[in-house]
Motif scaffolding. Structure first.
Motif, PDB file in Angstrom:
ATOM      1  N   LEU A  74       0.826  -1.208   0.000  1.00 30.08           N
ATOM      2  CA  LEU A  74       0.000   0.000   0.000  1.00 30.08           C
ATOM      3  C   LEU A  74       0.862   1.261   0.000  1.00 30.08           C
ATOM      4  CD1 LEU A  74      -2.757  -1.226   2.446  1.00 30.08           C
ATOM      5  CD2 LEU A  74      -3.061  -0.736   0.008  1.00 30.08           C
ATOM      6  N   THR A  75       2.067   1.180   0.564  1.00 31.72           N
ATOM      7  CA  THR A  75       2.999   2.307   0.480  1.00 31.72           C
ATOM      8  C   THR A  75       3.408   2.533  -0.970  1.00 31.72           C
ATOM      9  OG1 THR A  75       3.829   1.824   2.709  1.00 31.72           O
ATOM     10  CG2 THR A  75       5.189   3.234   1.322  1.00 31.72           C
ATOM     11  N   VAL A  76       3.665   1.457  -1.694  1.00 30.87           N
ATOM     12  CA  VAL A  76       3.974   1.564  -3.125  1.00 30.87           C
ATOM     13  C   VAL A  76       2.811   2.227  -3.860  1.00 30.87           C
ATOM     14  CG1 VAL A  76       4.316   0.235  -5.248  1.00 30.87           C
ATOM     15  CG2 VAL A  76       5.576  -0.387  -3.178  1.00 30.87           C
ATOM     16  N   LEU A  77       1.604   1.734  -3.629  1.00 25.13           N
ATOM     17  CA  LEU A  77       0.421   2.254  -4.312  1.00 25.13           C
ATOM     18  C   LEU A  77       0.218   3.743  -4.033  1.00 25.13           C
ATOM     19  CD1 LEU A  77      -2.253   1.898  -5.875  1.00 25.13           C
ATOM     20  CD2 LEU A  77      -3.283   1.112  -3.739  1.00 25.13           C
ATOM     21  N   LEU A  78       0.311   4.142  -2.767  1.00 27.98           N
ATOM     22  CA  LEU A  78       0.064   5.536  -2.416  1.00 27.98           C
ATOM     23  C   LEU A  78       1.218   6.435  -2.821  1.00 27.98           C
ATOM     24  CD1 LEU A  78      -1.673   4.964   1.015  1.00 27.98           C
ATOM     25  CD2 LEU A  78      -2.730   5.835  -1.068  1.00 27.98           C
ATOM     26  N   ALA A  79       2.441   5.907  -2.840  1.00 32.54           N
ATOM     27  CA  ALA A  79       3.568   6.686  -3.354  1.00 32.54           C
ATOM     28  C   ALA A  79       3.352   7.010  -4.828  1.00 32.54           C
ATOM     29  CB  ALA A  79       4.877   5.916  -3.163  1.00 32.54           C
ATOM     30  N   ARG A 139       0.871   9.740  -5.192  1.00 32.14           N
ATOM     31  CA  ARG A 139       1.410  11.042  -4.799  1.00 32.14           C
ATOM     32  C   ARG A 139       2.390  11.592  -5.829  1.00 32.14           C
ATOM     33  NH1 ARG A 139       0.520  12.029   0.808  1.00 32.14           N
ATOM     34  NH2 ARG A 139       2.458  13.162   1.183  1.00 32.14           N
ATOM     35  N   GLY A 140       2.617  10.854  -6.907  1.00 30.35           N
ATOM     36  CA  GLY A 140       3.461  11.346  -7.984  1.00 30.35           C
ATOM     37  C   GLY A 140       4.954  11.189  -7.754  1.00 30.35           C
ATOM     38  N   ILE A 141       5.358  10.317  -6.838  1.00 26.20           N
ATOM     39  CA  ILE A 141       6.785  10.086  -6.621  1.00 26.20           C
ATOM     40  C   ILE A 141       7.370   9.413  -7.857  1.00 26.20           C
ATOM     41  CG2 ILE A 141       8.455   8.830  -5.197  1.00 26.20           C
ATOM     42  CD1 ILE A 141       6.604   9.322  -2.814  1.00 26.20           C
ATOM     43  N   ARG A 142       8.449   9.969  -8.363  1.00 34.34           N
ATOM     44  CA  ARG A 142       8.946   9.590  -9.697  1.00 34.34           C
ATOM     45  C   ARG A 142       9.562   8.192  -9.741  1.00 34.34           C
ATOM     46  NH1 ARG A 142      11.985  15.230 -11.497  1.00 34.34           N
ATOM     47  NH2 ARG A 142      10.125  16.582 -11.402  1.00 34.34           N
ATOM     48  N   ARG A 143      10.340   7.849  -8.730  1.00 36.01           N
ATOM     49  CA  ARG A 143      10.991   6.537  -8.730  1.00 36.01           C
ATOM     50  C   ARG A 143      10.607   5.799  -7.459  1.00 36.01           C
ATOM     51  NH1 ARG A 143      16.537   5.454 -11.349  1.00 36.01           N
ATOM     52  NH2 ARG A 143      15.107   4.568 -12.866  1.00 36.01           N
ATOM     53  N   ILE A 144      10.045   4.616  -7.637  1.00 39.69           N
ATOM     54  CA  ILE A 144       9.590   3.793  -6.515  1.00 39.69           C
ATOM     55  C   ILE A 144      10.196   2.414  -6.710  1.00 39.69           C
ATOM     56  CG2 ILE A 144       7.602   2.853  -5.290  1.00 39.69           C
ATOM     57  CD1 ILE A 144       5.930   5.099  -6.717  1.00 39.69           C
ATOM     58  N   ILE A 145      11.142   2.066  -5.849  1.00 36.40           N
ATOM     59  CA  ILE A 145      11.820   0.775  -5.939  1.00 36.40           C
ATOM     60  C   ILE A 145      11.234  -0.141  -4.879  1.00 36.40           C
ATOM     61  CG2 ILE A 145      14.025  -0.434  -5.863  1.00 36.40           C
ATOM     62  CD1 ILE A 145      15.354   2.283  -6.524  1.00 36.40           C
ATOM     63  N   ALA A 146      10.689  -1.258  -5.295  1.00 34.95           N
ATOM     64  CA  ALA A 146      10.095  -2.225  -4.375  1.00 34.95           C
ATOM     65  C   ALA A 146      11.022  -3.416  -4.245  1.00 34.95           C
ATOM     66  CB  ALA A 146       8.725  -2.674  -4.886  1.00 34.95           C
ATOM     67  N   ALA A 147      11.270  -3.851  -3.012  1.00 33.69           N
ATOM     68  CA  ALA A 147      12.193  -4.955  -2.759  1.00 33.69           C
ATOM     69  C   ALA A 147      11.535  -6.000  -1.868  1.00 33.69           C
ATOM     70  CB  ALA A 147      13.468  -4.439  -2.100  1.00 33.69           C
ATOM     71  N   LEU A 191       3.167  -7.942  -8.034  1.00 34.21           N
ATOM     72  CA  LEU A 191       2.029  -7.119  -7.631  1.00 34.21           C
ATOM     73  C   LEU A 191       2.465  -5.679  -7.400  1.00 34.21           C
ATOM     74  CD1 LEU A 191      -0.886  -6.681  -6.831  1.00 34.21           C
ATOM     75  CD2 LEU A 191      -0.354  -7.608  -4.554  1.00 34.21           C
ATOM     76  N   ALA A 192       3.637  -5.478  -6.789  1.00 33.85           N
ATOM     77  CA  ALA A 192       4.144  -4.114  -6.585  1.00 33.85           C
ATOM     78  C   ALA A 192       4.306  -3.391  -7.907  1.00 33.85           C
ATOM     79  CB  ALA A 192       5.461  -4.149  -5.828  1.00 33.85           C
ATOM     80  N   GLY A 193       4.746  -4.112  -8.933  1.00 37.03           N
ATOM     81  CA  GLY A 193       4.857  -3.505 -10.259  1.00 37.03           C
ATOM     82  C   GLY A 193       3.511  -3.061 -10.786  1.00 37.03           C
ATOM     83  N   ARG A 194       2.484  -3.858 -10.553  1.00 40.88           N
ATOM     84  CA  ARG A 194       1.145  -3.479 -11.009  1.00 40.88           C
ATOM     85  C   ARG A 194       0.591  -2.310 -10.207  1.00 40.88           C
ATOM     86  NH1 ARG A 194       0.754  -9.175 -11.086  1.00 40.88           N
ATOM     87  NH2 ARG A 194      -0.582  -9.259  -9.223  1.00 40.88           N
ATOM     88  N   LEU A 195       1.052  -2.148  -8.976  1.00 40.51           N
ATOM     89  CA  LEU A 195       0.560  -1.062  -8.123  1.00 40.51           C
ATOM     90  C   LEU A 195       1.302   0.251  -8.339  1.00 40.51           C
ATOM     91  CD1 LEU A 195       0.036  -2.958  -4.741  1.00 40.51           C
ATOM     92  CD2 LEU A 195      -1.681  -2.343  -6.445  1.00 40.51           C
ATOM     93  N   GLY A 196       2.381   0.242  -9.127  1.00 44.41           N
ATOM     94  CA  GLY A 196       3.036   1.504  -9.446  1.00 44.41           C
ATOM     95  C   GLY A 196       4.521   1.568  -9.216  1.00 44.41           C
ATOM     96  N   ALA A 197       5.156   0.477  -8.746  1.00 43.68           N
ATOM     97  CA  ALA A 197       6.611   0.494  -8.580  1.00 43.68           C
ATOM     98  C   ALA A 197       7.279   0.651  -9.944  1.00 43.68           C
ATOM     99  CB  ALA A 197       7.088  -0.784  -7.907  1.00 43.68           C
ATOM    100  N   THR A 198       8.267   1.522 -10.018  1.00 42.44           N
ATOM    101  CA  THR A 198       8.997   1.721 -11.271  1.00 42.44           C
ATOM    102  C   THR A 198      10.129   0.725 -11.442  1.00 42.44           C
ATOM    103  OG1 THR A 198      10.438   3.342 -10.196  1.00 42.44           O
ATOM    104  CG2 THR A 198       8.459   4.181 -11.295  1.00 42.44           C
ATOM    105  N   ASP A 199      10.640   0.187 -10.328  1.00 40.87           N
ATOM    106  CA  ASP A 199      11.746  -0.763 -10.357  1.00 40.87           C
ATOM    107  C   ASP A 199      11.494  -1.830  -9.308  1.00 40.87           C
ATOM    108  OD1 ASP A 199      14.048   0.776 -12.039  1.00 40.87           O
ATOM    109  OD2 ASP A 199      12.991   2.196 -10.735  1.00 40.87           O
ATOM    110  N   LEU A 200      11.915  -3.054  -9.617  1.00 44.99           N
ATOM    111  CA  LEU A 200      11.724  -4.180  -8.715  1.00 44.99           C
ATOM    112  C   LEU A 200      13.079  -4.774  -8.364  1.00 44.99           C
ATOM    113  CD1 LEU A 200       8.744  -5.905 -10.578  1.00 44.99           C
ATOM    114  CD2 LEU A 200       8.625  -4.211  -8.736  1.00 44.99           C
ATOM    115  N   ALA A 201      13.312  -4.991  -7.075  1.00 48.82           N
ATOM    116  CA  ALA A 201      14.584  -5.543  -6.603  1.00 48.82           C
ATOM    117  C   ALA A 201      14.320  -6.869  -5.907  1.00 48.82           C
ATOM    118  CB  ALA A 201      15.274  -4.563  -5.647  1.00 48.82           C
TER     119      ALA A 201
END
Length: 371
Positions: free
Chosen positions: A186-191, A194-202, A211-221
Motif C-alpha cells: 500500500l505504500t507503493v500504491l500511495l507513493a 502522490r506522484g513520486i517519480r521513482r519507486i523501488i520495491a524490494a 504485484l508491486a509492479g502493477r501497483l506503481g513500482a517503477t523498479d523491482l529488486a
C-alpha cells in the motif's frame, strides 16, 4: 453473536458472546469486514504484546480475553447516549479509525492523537472488529459517502499506516519500499498516487514483486540471496542503490521489522536521506558512525492521524483502488485456521485476509476474490 476472542498465545477462539450495547458516546456496528494485521499475528503467535492481561487498559477499560482485530468497517446498528448530531447515525456505513485518544494530554492537544499517552487500538487494547457486532467510540467512526464501498473501507486502516509513513518521509522524489507485506504494498500504491517519480520495491517473493509492479513500482529488486534463496541478500541495499542511481533514494521504508531490511534501507538511502520504520521489531542495530557521517536519519511512524478523510476523498474522487492486496475473504468461523494460522505459516500466497462476519454477497476485490 460470534466473535474472535484472544485468550492467550496460540489460543484464539471463535466464541459466542452477547451483542454489546453502546454506552455514552459509543456506536454499535454490524461488522462487514475485518482484516488480519501483522500486529494481530504477533499477538496470536507469542503475545501478549499490547493486549492488557493483568489490569484494564485506561482508555478502553478492557483486558483479556478480548476480541482481536482492528481493521474493520460496517454499518451503524445503534447509537448510545450523548453521540453528537454530526456523528454517524443508525444506518450509516462507516470505516473505523481504531485509535483510542484521551483528548487532554499534551500530544492530543497538539493534534498528535496517534501518540496519546493512552495510545492503543480497539482490537488490541479493547474489543475489536472480527465479530458480528462491535462497539466503538463515536469519534472512531467515519461516515462513508454512498459511492465509497465497504470493500475499500476495509483497507483504510493499513492504508492509513502507509499514508502516515509517506508523510513522515517528507517531500521526496525517489523511495525504496523494503518488504512487501500489505502495508509495504500500500505504500507503493500511495507513493505512486502522490506522484513520486521513482519507486523501488524490494522483497524475497517474486509474486509480491509482480504485484508491486502493477501497483506503481517503477523498479523491482529481488532481495533473495543467490546462494540461498530462502534468505535475504545482505547486498540487497546495494542493488537498490544501483537502481536508484549513484546517490541512492531520498527515503526508504522498512516495512518488515527485520535487521536485514533496515540494513538494506540504510545502504539504499542517499546522504541526507531518511529511513522510515514501519515494521515491528523488538531491537535493531545500526552503524551510528556511518549514520552521522552521511547525515542520514531514522524516523518511526506509529499508527496515523488525520488520514481517513484523505483516503475517502482519493477513493471517491480519484478512483483509488486499495483492494488488489486482498487475496482471501473467509467466514468468521474459519478465521483462526484459514486466517491467523495460514498467514503465520506463510506457506501460501495470501497477502491480506479479511474476515466477513456478515458474509456480504457479490463483492469483488481487486484480484477477483469474491464472497
Amino acid at each position: 453473536m460470534k466473535a474472535v476472542v484472544w485468550y492467550g498465545p496460540r489460543d484464539v477462539r471463535v466464541t459466542e458472546r452477547a451483542v454489546p450495547v453502546p454506552g455514552p458516546h459509543e456506536v454499535l456496528l454490524q461488522v462487514a469486514y475485518c482484516g488480519i494485521c501483522g500486529s494481530d499475528l504477533h499477538e496470536y503467535a507469542d503475545g501478549p504484546h499490547a493486549i492488557p492481561t493483568r489490569a484494564s487498559h485506561p482508555a478502553s477499560g478492557a483486558r483479556a480475553p478480548l476480541v482481536l482485530g482492528h481493521e474493520f468497517c460496517g454499518t451503524v446498528a445503534a447509537v448510545g447516549d450523548g453521540v453528537a448530531a454530526d456523528s454517524p447515525a443508525t444506518g450509516d456505513r462507516v470505516a473505523v479509525e481504531p485509535h483510542y485518544r484521551c483528548g487532554t494530554c499534551p500530544r492530543c492537544r497538539a493534534g498528535e492523537y496517534n501518540i496519546c499517552r493512552h495510545f492503543g487500538f480497539a482490537g488490541l487494547v479493547g474489543d475489536g472488529g472480527p465479530a458480528e457486532y462491535a462497539v466503538v467510540q463515536s469519534y472512531m467512526a467515519h461516515r462513508l459517502p454512498p459511492d465509497v464501498p465497504l470493500e475499500q473501507a476495509a483497507l483504510f486502516e493499513p492504508a492509513s499506516v502507509a499514508l502516515h509513513a509517506l508523510r513522515r518521509a517528507g517531500d521526496v522524489r525517489s523511495v525504496a519500499v523494503v518488504g512487501l507485506e500489505p502495508v509495504g504494498l500500500l505504500t507503493v500504491l500511495l507513493a505512486a498516487r502522490r506522484g513520486i517519480r521513482r519507486i523501488i520495491a524490494a522483497d524475497v517473493r517474486p509474486d509480491r514483486l509482480a504485484l508491486a509492479g502493477r501497483l506503481g513500482a517503477t523498479d523491482l529488486a529481488d532481495a533473495r540471496d543467490a546462494a540461498d534463496p530462502r534468505r535475504p541478500d545482505p547486498r540487497a541495499g546495494e542493488r537498490i542503490r544501483r537502481l536508484a542511481g549513484a546517490e541512492g533514494v531520498d527515503a526508504a521504508f522498512e516495512a518488515v521489522g527485520s535487521q536485514s531490511a533496515l540494513d538494506a534501507c540504510l545502504a539504499a538511502t542517499r546522504r541526507g536521506g531518511r529511513t522510515v520504520l514501519i515494521g515491528l521489531a523488538p531491537r535493531l542495530a545500526f552503524d551510528a558512525l556511518a549514520l552521522v557521517n552521511n547525515e542520514q536519519s531514522i524516523v518511526a511512524g506509529v499508527g496515523y492521524r488525520d488520514t481517513y478523510p484523505e483516503l475517502i476523498r482519493l477513493v471517491r474522487e480519484g478512483g483509488l483502488d486499495l483492494t488488489p492486496v486482498v487475496t482471501s475473504v473467509v467466514p468468521l468461523e474459519a478465521v483462526v485456521e484459514r486466517g491467523f494460522a495460514a498467514l503465520l505459516e506463510r506457506a501460501g500466497t495470501d497477502i491480506k485476509i479479511l474476515a466477513a462476519p456478515g458474509r456480504p454477497r457479490g463483492a469483488v476485490f481487486g484480484r477477483g476474490v469474491a464472497e
